[in-house]
Design a protein around this motif. Structure first.
Motif, PDB file in Angstrom:
ATOM      1  N   THR A  87      -3.694   1.373  -3.067  1.00 29.07           N
ATOM      2  CA  THR A  87      -3.080   0.047  -3.046  1.00 29.07           C
ATOM      3  C   THR A  87      -2.383  -0.162  -4.386  1.00 29.07           C
ATOM      4  O   THR A  87      -2.991  -0.009  -5.440  1.00 29.07           O
ATOM      5  CB  THR A  87      -4.142  -1.041  -2.828  1.00 29.07           C
ATOM      6  N   LYS A  88      -1.103  -0.507  -4.351  1.00 28.04           N
ATOM      7  CA  LYS A  88      -0.325  -0.724  -5.567  1.00 28.04           C
ATOM      8  C   LYS A  88      -0.681  -2.083  -6.174  1.00 28.04           C
ATOM      9  O   LYS A  88      -1.237  -2.946  -5.495  1.00 28.04           O
ATOM     10  CB  LYS A  88       1.166  -0.677  -5.236  1.00 28.04           C
ATOM     11  N   PRO A  89      -0.334  -2.286  -7.456  1.00 28.06           N
ATOM     12  CA  PRO A  89      -0.563  -3.606  -8.052  1.00 28.06           C
ATOM     13  C   PRO A  89       0.256  -4.673  -7.324  1.00 28.06           C
ATOM     14  O   PRO A  89       1.309  -4.380  -6.759  1.00 28.06           O
ATOM     15  CB  PRO A  89      -0.059  -3.442  -9.497  1.00 28.06           C
ATOM     16  N   TYR A  90      -0.252  -5.904  -7.351  1.00 32.48           N
ATOM     17  CA  TYR A  90       0.464  -7.019  -6.742  1.00 32.48           C
ATOM     18  C   TYR A  90       1.653  -7.397  -7.616  1.00 32.48           C
ATOM     19  O   TYR A  90       1.553  -7.406  -8.843  1.00 32.48           O
ATOM     20  CB  TYR A  90      -0.441  -8.240  -6.595  1.00 32.48           C
ATOM     21  N   ASP A  91       2.769  -7.708  -6.983  1.00 34.35           N
ATOM     22  CA  ASP A  91       3.909  -8.301  -7.683  1.00 34.35           C
ATOM     23  C   ASP A  91       3.722  -9.811  -7.608  1.00 34.35           C
ATOM     24  O   ASP A  91       3.517 -10.369  -6.522  1.00 34.35           O
ATOM     25  CB  ASP A  91       5.229  -7.904  -7.026  1.00 34.35           C
ATOM     26  N   ILE A  92       3.784 -10.483  -8.759  1.00 38.39           N
ATOM     27  CA  ILE A  92       3.530 -11.916  -8.819  1.00 38.39           C
ATOM     28  C   ILE A  92       4.733 -12.605  -9.448  1.00 38.39           C
ATOM     29  O   ILE A  92       5.212 -12.189 -10.512  1.00 38.39           O
ATOM     30  CB  ILE A  92       2.261 -12.214  -9.644  1.00 38.39           C
ATOM     31  N   THR A  93       5.232 -13.637  -8.783  1.00 38.21           N
ATOM     32  CA  THR A  93       6.324 -14.457  -9.304  1.00 38.21           C
ATOM     33  C   THR A  93       5.805 -15.876  -9.466  1.00 38.21           C
ATOM     34  O   THR A  93       5.191 -16.420  -8.550  1.00 38.21           O
ATOM     35  CB  THR A  93       7.524 -14.444  -8.336  1.00 38.21           C
ATOM     36  N   ILE A  94       6.048 -16.451 -10.628  1.00 34.16           N
ATOM     37  CA  ILE A  94       5.646 -17.828 -10.911  1.00 34.16           C
ATOM     38  C   ILE A  94       6.917 -18.601 -11.250  1.00 34.16           C
ATOM     39  O   ILE A  94       7.623 -18.253 -12.207  1.00 34.16           O
ATOM     40  CB  ILE A  94       4.663 -17.908 -12.098  1.00 34.16           C
ATOM     41  N   ILE A  95       7.209 -19.639 -10.480  1.00 29.82           N
ATOM     42  CA  ILE A  95       8.358 -20.500 -10.744  1.00 29.82           C
ATOM     43  C   ILE A  95       7.825 -21.808 -11.305  1.00 29.82           C
ATOM     44  O   ILE A  95       7.033 -22.493 -10.654  1.00 29.82           O
ATOM     45  CB  ILE A  95       9.181 -20.751  -9.466  1.00 29.82           C
ATOM     46  N   CYS A  96       8.248 -22.147 -12.524  1.00 29.31           N
ATOM     47  CA  CYS A  96       7.823 -23.385 -13.174  1.00 29.31           C
ATOM     48  C   CYS A  96       9.029 -24.297 -13.335  1.00 29.31           C
ATOM     49  O   CYS A  96      10.107 -23.839 -13.720  1.00 29.31           O
ATOM     50  CB  CYS A  96       7.235 -23.104 -14.557  1.00 29.31           C
ATOM     51  N   THR A  97       8.851 -25.572 -13.043  1.00 32.32           N
ATOM     52  CA  THR A  97       9.893 -26.564 -13.256  1.00 32.32           C
ATOM     53  C   THR A  97       9.469 -27.425 -14.436  1.00 32.32           C
ATOM     54  O   THR A  97       8.492 -28.166 -14.348  1.00 32.32           O
ATOM     55  CB  THR A  97      10.115 -27.421 -11.999  1.00 32.32           C
ATOM     56  N   LEU A  98      10.188 -27.292 -15.541  1.00 30.86           N
ATOM     57  CA  LEU A  98       9.872 -28.027 -16.756  1.00 30.86           C
ATOM     58  C   LEU A  98      10.597 -29.365 -16.740  1.00 30.86           C
ATOM     59  O   LEU A  98      11.807 -29.412 -16.525  1.00 30.86           O
ATOM     60  CB  LEU A  98      10.297 -27.223 -17.987  1.00 30.86           C
ATOM     61  N   LEU A  99       9.868 -30.438 -16.958  1.00 32.00           N
ATOM     62  CA  LEU A  99      10.417 -31.792 -16.943  1.00 32.00           C
ATOM     63  C   LEU A  99       9.907 -32.556 -18.157  1.00 32.00           C
ATOM     64  O   LEU A  99       8.824 -32.275 -18.658  1.00 32.00           O
ATOM     65  CB  LEU A  99       9.957 -32.552 -15.688  1.00 32.00           C
ATOM     66  N   ASN A 100      10.662 -33.530 -18.605  1.00 33.04           N
ATOM     67  CA  ASN A 100      10.193 -34.452 -19.632  1.00 33.04           C
ATOM     68  C   ASN A 100      10.044 -35.823 -18.998  1.00 33.04           C
ATOM     69  O   ASN A 100      10.881 -36.222 -18.179  1.00 33.04           O
ATOM     70  CB  ASN A 100      11.184 -34.544 -20.792  1.00 33.04           C
ATOM     71  N   LYS A 109       0.853  -1.183   0.000  1.00 34.30           N
ATOM     72  CA  LYS A 109       0.000   0.000   0.000  1.00 34.30           C
ATOM     73  C   LYS A 109       0.888   1.233   0.000  1.00 34.30           C
ATOM     74  O   LYS A 109       1.920   1.269   0.663  1.00 34.30           O
ATOM     75  CB  LYS A 109      -0.903   0.018   1.227  1.00 34.30           C
ATOM     76  N   SER A 110       0.488   2.239  -0.737  1.00 34.68           N
ATOM     77  CA  SER A 110       1.215   3.499  -0.750  1.00 34.68           C
ATOM     78  C   SER A 110       0.660   4.360   0.384  1.00 34.68           C
ATOM     79  O   SER A 110      -0.524   4.708   0.383  1.00 34.68           O
ATOM     80  CB  SER A 110       1.051   4.200  -2.089  1.00 34.68           C
ATOM     81  N   ILE A 111       1.504   4.664   1.343  1.00 32.91           N
ATOM     82  CA  ILE A 111       1.071   5.421   2.523  1.00 32.91           C
ATOM     83  C   ILE A 111       1.938   6.678   2.653  1.00 32.91           C
ATOM     84  O   ILE A 111       3.161   6.613   2.607  1.00 32.91           O
ATOM     85  CB  ILE A 111       1.177   4.558   3.791  1.00 32.91           C
ATOM     86  N   VAL A 112       1.296   7.804   2.806  1.00 35.97           N
ATOM     87  CA  VAL A 112       2.004   9.066   2.992  1.00 35.97           C
ATOM     88  C   VAL A 112       2.131   9.317   4.490  1.00 35.97           C
ATOM     89  O   VAL A 112       1.148   9.260   5.224  1.00 35.97           O
ATOM     90  CB  VAL A 112       1.248  10.234   2.316  1.00 35.97           C
ATOM     91  N   GLU A 113       3.355   9.582   4.936  1.00 37.22           N
ATOM     92  CA  GLU A 113       3.608   9.870   6.345  1.00 37.22           C
ATOM     93  C   GLU A 113       3.923  11.360   6.492  1.00 37.22           C
ATOM     94  O   GLU A 113       4.767  11.886   5.777  1.00 37.22           O
ATOM     95  CB  GLU A 113       4.793   9.046   6.851  1.00 37.22           C
ATOM     96  N   THR A 114       3.235  12.009   7.395  1.00 37.28           N
ATOM     97  CA  THR A 114       3.468  13.427   7.652  1.00 37.28           C
ATOM     98  C   THR A 114       3.808  13.590   9.129  1.00 37.28           C
ATOM     99  O   THR A 114       3.025  13.197   9.999  1.00 37.28           O
ATOM    100  CB  THR A 114       2.219  14.265   7.315  1.00 37.28           C
ATOM    101  N   ASP A 115       4.995  14.128   9.391  1.00 38.29           N
ATOM    102  CA  ASP A 115       5.409  14.368  10.774  1.00 38.29           C
ATOM    103  C   ASP A 115       4.816  15.685  11.262  1.00 38.29           C
ATOM    104  O   ASP A 115       4.925  16.719  10.601  1.00 38.29           O
ATOM    105  CB  ASP A 115       6.934  14.421  10.882  1.00 38.29           C
ATOM    106  N   VAL A 116       4.168  15.637  12.423  1.00 34.19           N
ATOM    107  CA  VAL A 116       3.595  16.826  13.038  1.00 34.19           C
ATOM    108  C   VAL A 116       4.401  17.106  14.307  1.00 34.19           C
ATOM    109  O   VAL A 116       4.522  16.237  15.176  1.00 34.19           O
ATOM    110  CB  VAL A 116       2.098  16.614  13.377  1.00 34.19           C
ATOM    111  N   VAL A 117       4.958  18.316  14.385  1.00 38.53           N
ATOM    112  CA  VAL A 117       5.831  18.682  15.491  1.00 38.53           C
ATOM    113  C   VAL A 117       5.082  18.581  16.818  1.00 38.53           C
ATOM    114  O   VAL A 117       3.938  19.016  16.949  1.00 38.53           O
ATOM    115  CB  VAL A 117       6.382  20.126  15.294  1.00 38.53           C
ATOM    116  N   ASP A 118       5.716  17.987  17.809  1.00 43.24           N
ATOM    117  CA  ASP A 118       5.202  17.819  19.173  1.00 43.24           C
ATOM    118  C   ASP A 118       3.928  16.976  19.249  1.00 43.24           C
ATOM    119  O   ASP A 118       3.250  16.972  20.269  1.00 43.24           O
ATOM    120  CB  ASP A 118       4.951  19.180  19.847  1.00 43.24           C
ATOM    121  N   VAL A 119       3.557  16.301  18.166  1.00 46.81           N
ATOM    122  CA  VAL A 119       2.354  15.460  18.181  1.00 46.81           C
ATOM    123  C   VAL A 119       2.692  14.028  17.789  1.00 46.81           C
ATOM    124  O   VAL A 119       2.341  13.080  18.461  1.00 46.81           O
ATOM    125  CB  VAL A 119       1.262  16.026  17.226  1.00 46.81           C
ATOM    126  N   GLY A 120       3.366  13.840  16.650  1.00 48.49           N
ATOM    127  CA  GLY A 120       3.681  12.507  16.147  1.00 48.49           C
ATOM    128  C   GLY A 120       3.605  12.463  14.630  1.00 48.49           C
ATOM    129  O   GLY A 120       3.778  13.478  13.962  1.00 48.49           O
TER     130      GLY A 120
END
Length: 193
Positions: free
Chosen positions: A106-119, A87-98
């Motif tokens: 929400t950013k796109p999902y990163d997807i990795t697919i590992i395939c094992t090719l066999l004969n 998720k893209s979250i913007v953080e803003t610091d406020v003095v003496d508060v937090g």
């Protein structure tokens, strides 16, 4: 008959994981040897996810694969799928508060697919490598069908293929690991007013 252990093939490519024990277990020298393993349980072939996607399929060697996947119309051989979101979250610091946090999107999902090719005849899986290269060269946007990805992605045109990797197989002649990477796609409707 050729016997291939996919865990050994992936161990050569990605490195071997250590035993889940802090040290080797101690065995009683007077103990009887282990009994034979029970026969493998029957795989519920007709099992489907809540969205109707099959949970099992047999691979080229006849072994059952859990969570099979399809990219377009191509059945991915022995797939392992990893999804990561952010998720893209913007953080803003406020003095003496937090710090104030704002979720922007929400950013796109990163997807990795590992395939094992066999004969099944123990030779180099050239035809499958050609098919995977064709998938990479010919298309960008695919429908990825898998019970796992069905939970996170829209039903159609949900995977943008961005990268293909063929790691060094360290002399393994009868297998090839191929790693596909991409991002999730969401269809947008543009309304002009």
């Amino acid at each position: 008959m050729v016997t291939i252990d996919i865990n050994n093939v992936l161990g050569k490519v990605y490195g071997i994981k250590a035993l889940p024990f802090p040290k080797a277990p101690a065995f009683d020298k007077g103990a009887a040897p282990a009994k034979a393993f029970p026969v493998a349980p029957n795989i519920p072939v007709n099992s489907k996810s809540k969205k109707g996607t099959s949970l099992y399929r047999q691979n080229a060697l006849g072994a059952w694969v859990f969570l099979p996947a399809k990219l377009g119309s191509y059945d991915l051989p022995n797939p392992l799928i990893m999804i990561s979101g952010e998720k893209s979250i913007v953080e803003t610091d406020v003095v003496d508060v937090g710090t104030v946090f704002e979720k922007v999107f929400t950013k796109p999902y990163d997807i990795t697919i590992i395939c094992t090719l066999l004969n099944n005849n123990g030779t180099w899986p050239e035809d499958d490598i050609i098919q995977m290269a064709k998938l990479y060269k010919e298309g960008d946007l695919y429908t990825l069908s898998c019970a796992l990805t069905d939970i996170f992605l829209q039903p159609k045109d949900n995977f943008l293929l961005t990268r293909i990797d063929l790691p060094d197989m360290q002399g393994v002649e009868d297998a090839q690991v191929i790693q596909l990477q991409g991002r999730s796609n969401i269809d947008f409707i543009l309304e002009l007013k």
